[in-house]
Enzyme design. Structure first.
Site, PDB file in Angstrom:
ATOM      1  N   ASN A  48      -0.468  13.528 -30.970  1.00 60.65           N
ATOM      2  CA  ASN A  48      -1.661  12.768 -30.593  1.00 60.65           C
ATOM      3  C   ASN A  48      -2.837  13.395 -31.332  1.00 60.65           C
ATOM      4  OD1 ASN A  48      -0.188  11.206 -28.718  1.00 60.65           O
ATOM      5  ND2 ASN A  48      -0.396  12.805 -27.179  1.00 60.65           N
ATOM      6  N   CYS A  93      -9.712  27.588 -24.582  1.00 62.20           N
ATOM      7  CA  CYS A  93      -8.629  26.687 -24.990  1.00 62.20           C
ATOM      8  C   CYS A  93      -7.338  27.074 -24.263  1.00 62.20           C
ATOM      9  CB  CYS A  93      -8.445  26.763 -26.507  1.00 62.20           C
ATOM     10  SG  CYS A  93      -6.939  25.973 -27.084  1.00 62.20           S
ATOM     11  N   ASP A 121       6.627  21.689 -21.789  1.00 62.82           N
ATOM     12  CA  ASP A 121       5.435  21.029 -21.270  1.00 62.82           C
ATOM     13  C   ASP A 121       5.414  21.149 -19.740  1.00 62.82           C
ATOM     14  OD1 ASP A 121       3.424  18.608 -22.542  1.00 62.82           O
ATOM     15  OD2 ASP A 121       3.617  18.738 -20.366  1.00 62.82           O
ATOM     16  N   CYS A 156      -4.642  28.500 -26.587  1.00 66.09           N
ATOM     17  CA  CYS A 156      -4.974  29.860 -27.040  1.00 66.09           C
ATOM     18  C   CYS A 156      -4.692  30.857 -25.919  1.00 66.09           C
ATOM     19  CB  CYS A 156      -6.428  29.941 -27.500  1.00 66.09           C
ATOM     20  SG  CYS A 156      -6.697  29.238 -29.143  1.00 66.09           S
ATOM     21  N   HIS A 212      -0.783  20.365 -31.706  1.00 64.37           N
ATOM     22  CA  HIS A 212       0.577  20.583 -31.181  1.00 64.37           C
ATOM     23  C   HIS A 212       1.436  19.370 -31.465  1.00 64.37           C
ATOM     24  CE1 HIS A 212      -1.997  18.858 -28.023  1.00 64.37           C
ATOM     25  NE2 HIS A 212      -0.930  18.195 -27.614  1.00 64.37           N
TER      26      HIS A 212
HETATM   27  P1  5GP Z   1      -1.823  16.051 -25.453  1.00 65.59           P
HETATM   28  O1  5GP Z   1      -2.112  14.997 -24.439  1.00 65.59           O
HETATM   29  O2  5GP Z   1      -3.053  16.902 -25.742  1.00 65.59           O
HETATM   30  O3  5GP Z   1      -1.175  15.533 -26.707  1.00 65.59           O
HETATM   31  O4  5GP Z   1      -0.736  16.993 -24.802  1.00 65.59           O
HETATM   32  C1  5GP Z   1      -1.051  18.148 -24.091  1.00 65.59           C
HETATM   33  C2  5GP Z   1       0.169  18.489 -23.278  1.00 65.59           C
HETATM   34  O5  5GP Z   1       0.002  19.814 -22.798  1.00 65.59           O
HETATM   35  C3  5GP Z   1       0.382  17.606 -22.054  1.00 65.59           C
HETATM   36  O6  5GP Z   1       1.648  16.956 -22.132  1.00 65.59           O
HETATM   37  C4  5GP Z   1       0.285  18.573 -20.869  1.00 65.59           C
HETATM   38  O7  5GP Z   1       1.203  18.275 -19.836  1.00 65.59           O
HETATM   39  C5  5GP Z   1       0.553  19.918 -21.520  1.00 65.59           C
HETATM   40  N1  5GP Z   1      -0.109  21.047 -20.870  1.00 65.59           N
HETATM   41  C6  5GP Z   1      -1.416  21.107 -20.499  1.00 65.59           C
HETATM   42  N2  5GP Z   1      -1.703  22.291 -19.952  1.00 65.59           N
HETATM   43  C7  5GP Z   1      -0.548  23.010 -19.988  1.00 65.59           C
HETATM   44  C8  5GP Z   1      -0.210  24.338 -19.556  1.00 65.59           C
HETATM   45  O8  5GP Z   1      -1.022  25.094 -19.027  1.00 65.59           O
HETATM   46  N3  5GP Z   1       1.079  24.729 -19.754  1.00 65.59           N
HETATM   47  C9  5GP Z   1       2.020  23.925 -20.329  1.00 65.59           C
HETATM   48  N4  5GP Z   1       3.246  24.411 -20.470  1.00 65.59           N
HETATM   49  N5  5GP Z   1       1.730  22.672 -20.746  1.00 65.59           N
HETATM   50  C10 5GP Z   1       0.465  22.223 -20.580  1.00 65.59           C
HETATM   51 ZN    ZN Z   2      -6.714  26.960 -29.099  1.00 67.61          ZN
END
Ligand code: 5GP
Ligand code: ZN
Length: 108
Positions: free
Chosen positions: A87, A4, A30, A7, A100
């Protein structure tokens, strides 16, 4: 959860600067911001999605919103306005299966 992304961020395996941290959660920017200010508020415990939160974890949800409020103040978006977005599930665009809150703001 070993595979994950969040995580791994929480454990330090993926180095990330935390804007906020306490016993229950962390907050960080993000990687692909969808607003001038885009911060993720993430519980340390791996909970897959909002739908998986149980009644005895309702305090956590409240604390996450209060942390959003504090970070909004610190990022100077409290006055101009912000959104908190969750989401829940792939169908809603949840790409990272670890609960989140998105804190979005800073528009002119
Ligand atoms: P979701 O689409 O699951 O609601 O949002 C996940 C968010 O996590 C996305 O906006 C994506 O840009 C962000 N994200 C994904 N991987 C990483 C990462 O490794 N580091 C950071 N800081 N953000 C991440
Ligand atoms: Zn996790």
């Amino acid at each position: 959860m070993s595979d994950c992304t969040f995580c791994k961020i929480i454990s330090g395996e993926i180095p990330t600067e935390f804007l906020y941290q306490d016993e229950e959660m962390v907050a960080f920017r993000d990687i692909k911001p969808k607003a001038p200010v885009h911060i993720l508020i993430v519980p340390k415990r791996h909970i897959e999605k909002l739908q998986e939160v149980s009644d005895n974890e309702k305090d956590l949800l409240g604390q996450m919103l209060l942390v959003a409020q504090k970070i909004a103040e610190r990022e100077k978006i409290a006055e101009s306005g912000y959104k908190v977005v969750v989401n829940c599930g792939e169908g809603a665009g949840q790409l990272v299966p670890h609960l989140h809150f998105h804190l979005l703001g800073g528009w002119k």
